[in-house]
Design a protein around this motif. Structure first.
Motif, PDB file in Angstrom:
ATOM      1  N   TRP A 134      14.589  38.718  49.495  1.00 35.19           N
ATOM      2  CA  TRP A 134      14.694  38.734  48.029  1.00 35.19           C
ATOM      3  C   TRP A 134      13.985  37.489  47.539  1.00 35.19           C
ATOM      4  CZ3 TRP A 134      20.299  38.852  45.622  1.00 35.19           C
ATOM      5  CH2 TRP A 134      20.232  38.742  44.234  1.00 35.19           C
ATOM      6  N   GLU A 135      13.177  37.634  46.519  1.00 36.57           N
ATOM      7  CA  GLU A 135      12.535  36.461  45.933  1.00 36.57           C
ATOM      8  C   GLU A 135      12.510  36.567  44.425  1.00 36.57           C
ATOM      9  OE1 GLU A 135       8.002  36.237  46.307  1.00 36.57           O
ATOM     10  OE2 GLU A 135       8.538  37.777  47.777  1.00 36.57           O
ATOM     11  N   SER A 136      12.555  35.420  43.800  1.00 38.49           N
ATOM     12  CA  SER A 136      12.459  35.317  42.354  1.00 38.49           C
ATOM     13  C   SER A 136      11.635  34.075  42.061  1.00 38.49           C
ATOM     14  CB  SER A 136      13.849  35.197  41.732  1.00 38.49           C
ATOM     15  OG  SER A 136      13.741  35.018  40.337  1.00 38.49           O
ATOM     16  N   ILE A 137      10.498  34.273  41.435  1.00 40.14           N
ATOM     17  CA  ILE A 137       9.576  33.165  41.165  1.00 40.14           C
ATOM     18  C   ILE A 137       9.389  33.057  39.660  1.00 40.14           C
ATOM     19  CG2 ILE A 137       7.233  32.312  41.514  1.00 40.14           C
ATOM     20  CD1 ILE A 137       7.231  33.850  44.185  1.00 40.14           C
ATOM     21  N   GLN A 138       9.591  31.869  39.114  1.00 42.42           N
ATOM     22  CA  GLN A 138       9.484  31.638  37.680  1.00 42.42           C
ATOM     23  C   GLN A 138       8.221  30.835  37.373  1.00 42.42           C
ATOM     24  OE1 GLN A 138      12.799  32.722  38.875  1.00 42.42           O
ATOM     25  NE2 GLN A 138      12.400  33.513  36.843  1.00 42.42           N
ATOM     26  N   SER A 139       7.679  31.056  36.181  1.00 42.03           N
ATOM     27  CA  SER A 139       6.576  30.231  35.690  1.00 42.03           C
ATOM     28  C   SER A 139       7.076  29.212  34.669  1.00 42.03           C
ATOM     29  CB  SER A 139       5.480  31.100  35.065  1.00 42.03           C
ATOM     30  OG  SER A 139       5.984  31.782  33.929  1.00 42.03           O
ATOM     31  N   MET A 140       8.362  29.282  34.364  1.00 40.28           N
ATOM     32  CA  MET A 140       9.011  28.390  33.406  1.00 40.28           C
ATOM     33  C   MET A 140      10.346  27.945  33.995  1.00 40.28           C
ATOM     34  SD  MET A 140       7.231  28.161  30.543  1.00 40.28           S
ATOM     35  CE  MET A 140       8.328  27.826  29.183  1.00 40.28           C
ATOM     36  N   PRO A 141      10.915  26.877  33.472  1.00 34.44           N
ATOM     37  CA  PRO A 141      12.218  26.447  33.989  1.00 34.44           C
ATOM     38  C   PRO A 141      13.360  27.374  33.581  1.00 34.44           C
ATOM     39  CG  PRO A 141      11.487  24.970  32.236  1.00 34.44           C
ATOM     40  CD  PRO A 141      10.360  25.912  32.513  1.00 34.44           C
ATOM     41  N   PHE A 142      13.104  28.283  32.657  1.00 33.87           N
ATOM     42  CA  PHE A 142      14.147  29.142  32.106  1.00 33.87           C
ATOM     43  C   PHE A 142      14.175  30.503  32.795  1.00 33.87           C
ATOM     44  CE2 PHE A 142      11.739  26.764  28.878  1.00 33.87           C
ATOM     45  CZ  PHE A 142      12.647  25.732  28.674  1.00 33.87           C
ATOM     46  N   GLY A 143      15.284  31.223  32.645  1.00 31.72           N
ATOM     47  CA  GLY A 143      15.373  32.610  33.101  1.00 31.72           C
ATOM     48  C   GLY A 143      15.606  32.796  34.581  1.00 31.72           C
ATOM     49  N   ARG A 144      16.204  31.833  35.237  1.00 32.39           N
ATOM     50  CA  ARG A 144      16.491  31.985  36.669  1.00 32.39           C
ATOM     51  C   ARG A 144      17.651  32.957  36.882  1.00 32.39           C
ATOM     52  NH1 ARG A 144      15.994  25.599  38.382  1.00 32.39           N
ATOM     53  NH2 ARG A 144      14.626  25.111  36.657  1.00 32.39           N
ATOM     54  N   PRO A 145      17.698  33.619  38.045  1.00 35.14           N
ATOM     55  CA  PRO A 145      18.830  34.509  38.322  1.00 35.14           C
ATOM     56  C   PRO A 145      20.126  33.699  38.352  1.00 35.14           C
ATOM     57  CG  PRO A 145      17.158  34.690  40.038  1.00 35.14           C
ATOM     58  CD  PRO A 145      16.749  33.579  39.141  1.00 35.14           C
ATOM     59  N   SER A 146      21.187  34.274  37.815  1.00 28.44           N
ATOM     60  CA  SER A 146      22.473  33.579  37.841  1.00 28.44           C
ATOM     61  C   SER A 146      23.041  33.609  39.257  1.00 28.44           C
ATOM     62  CB  SER A 146      23.452  34.244  36.879  1.00 28.44           C
ATOM     63  OG  SER A 146      23.902  35.481  37.404  1.00 28.44           O
ATOM     64  N   LEU A 147      23.831  32.610  39.570  1.00 31.38           N
ATOM     65  CA  LEU A 147      24.466  32.584  40.888  1.00 31.38           C
ATOM     66  C   LEU A 147      25.442  33.747  41.037  1.00 31.38           C
ATOM     67  CD1 LEU A 147      25.107  28.847  41.680  1.00 31.38           C
ATOM     68  CD2 LEU A 147      23.241  30.302  42.374  1.00 31.38           C
ATOM     69  N   ARG A 148      26.079  34.100  39.962  1.00 38.33           N
ATOM     70  CA  ARG A 148      26.986  35.238  39.999  1.00 38.33           C
ATOM     71  C   ARG A 148      26.223  36.503  40.409  1.00 38.33           C
ATOM     72  NH1 ARG A 148      30.098  37.458  34.776  1.00 38.33           N
ATOM     73  NH2 ARG A 148      30.864  39.352  35.719  1.00 38.33           N
ATOM     74  N   ALA A 149      25.035  36.698  39.848  1.00 40.10           N
ATOM     75  CA  ALA A 149      24.219  37.861  40.201  1.00 40.10           C
ATOM     76  C   ALA A 149      23.750  37.789  41.651  1.00 40.10           C
ATOM     77  CB  ALA A 149      23.020  37.969  39.260  1.00 40.10           C
ATOM     78  N   ILE A 150      23.390  36.609  42.095  1.00 38.37           N
ATOM     79  CA  ILE A 150      22.939  36.445  43.484  1.00 38.37           C
ATOM     80  C   ILE A 150      24.079  36.754  44.451  1.00 38.37           C
ATOM     81  CG2 ILE A 150      22.109  34.787  45.200  1.00 38.37           C
ATOM     82  CD1 ILE A 150      20.679  33.373  42.783  1.00 38.37           C
ATOM     83  N   LEU A 151      25.239  36.131  44.210  1.00 40.62           N
ATOM     84  CA  LEU A 151      26.385  36.360  45.100  1.00 40.62           C
ATOM     85  C   LEU A 151      26.832  37.822  45.064  1.00 40.62           C
ATOM     86  CD1 LEU A 151      28.320  33.058  44.346  1.00 40.62           C
ATOM     87  CD2 LEU A 151      27.229  33.682  46.531  1.00 40.62           C
ATOM     88  N   GLY A 152      26.839  38.417  43.881  1.00 40.75           N
ATOM     89  CA  GLY A 152      27.190  39.832  43.771  1.00 40.75           C
ATOM     90  C   GLY A 152      26.191  40.719  44.490  1.00 40.75           C
ATOM     91  N   GLY A 153      24.914  40.363  44.379  1.00 41.19           N
ATOM     92  CA  GLY A 153      23.878  41.107  45.090  1.00 41.19           C
ATOM     93  C   GLY A 153      24.046  41.012  46.591  1.00 41.19           C
ATOM     94  N   VAL A 154      24.335  39.821  47.074  1.00 41.95           N
ATOM     95  CA  VAL A 154      24.545  39.636  48.514  1.00 41.95           C
ATOM     96  C   VAL A 154      25.760  40.437  48.978  1.00 41.95           C
ATOM     97  CG1 VAL A 154      25.192  37.949  50.283  1.00 41.95           C
ATOM     98  CG2 VAL A 154      23.331  37.434  48.691  1.00 41.95           C
ATOM     99  N   ASP A 155      26.821  40.437  48.190  1.00 40.28           N
ATOM    100  CA  ASP A 155      27.999  41.235  48.561  1.00 40.28           C
ATOM    101  C   ASP A 155      27.627  42.706  48.721  1.00 40.28           C
ATOM    102  OD1 ASP A 155      29.609  38.990  48.558  1.00 40.28           O
ATOM    103  OD2 ASP A 155      30.440  39.376  46.550  1.00 40.28           O
TER     104      ASP A 155
END
Length: 168
Positions: A134-155
């Motif tokens: 899984w990868e998420s690459i930003q061109s700005m400091p904003f709009g990163r995936p939330s940790l809640r979404a990451i942990l939920g995705g991993v679950d």
């Protein structure tokens, strides 16, 4: 960009504790989470990494090893570690811009009090074979995936044995 189900470039980088972290030596139960952050100058990075710190046990319980990496100098990275609440996150410094490009990270030139050049945020969840899951690459400091979404995705991934997507 590195396609999912593809090996990443080898990564060997210095940590602020005086050791060298090598991707090839990582053997997590499930995943390695690499967080490329902009540097000490970035308040959004501070917010993200301190949130990771607050949830570090949740990552550990899911068999995920975490590392945070920037292009900052050693002295700046040590200040970051001292000033931010990130005591349990391995903190790496000196990531070369040329290497960042191999990972598909966006590079910015500094404005105001920023470094001359630095990486924009990138998140890579790598499987045990060091392939991109899984990868998420930003061109700005904003709009990163939330940790809640990451942990939920991993679950979900672990429960359903869900495969990496985006490789086609």
């Amino acid at each position: 960009m590195i396609k999912p189900r593809t090996k990443t470039p080898e990564l060997e980088i210095e940590l602020i504790n005086g050791t060298t972290w090598k991707l090839s030596e990582q053997s997590p139960e499930h995943f390695t989470l690499i967080l490329f952050y902009r540097g000490k100058h970035c308040p959004k990075c501070k917010e993200q990494l301190e949130e990771v710190q607050e949830n570090i046990e949740k990552f550990s319980k899911r068999g995920i090893n975490v590392i945070a990496i920037s292009s900052d100098t050693e002295s700046v990275a040590k200040e970051t570690y001292k000033d931010w609440d990130i005591n349990d996150i391995p903190l790496a410094y000196g990531f070369p811009i040329e290497e960042a490009r191999k990972w598909g990270l966006f590079i910015s030139s500094g404005i105001k009090k920023e470094p001359d050049f630095f990486t924009e945020p990138g998140l890579f969840l790598l499987d045990k074979e060091h392939e991109v899951y899984w990868e998420s690459i930003q061109s700005m400091p904003f709009g990163r995936p939330s940790l809640r979404a990451i942990l939920g995705g991993v679950d979900f991934i672990l429960k359903e044995n869900y495969p990496a997507r985006g490789e086609a």
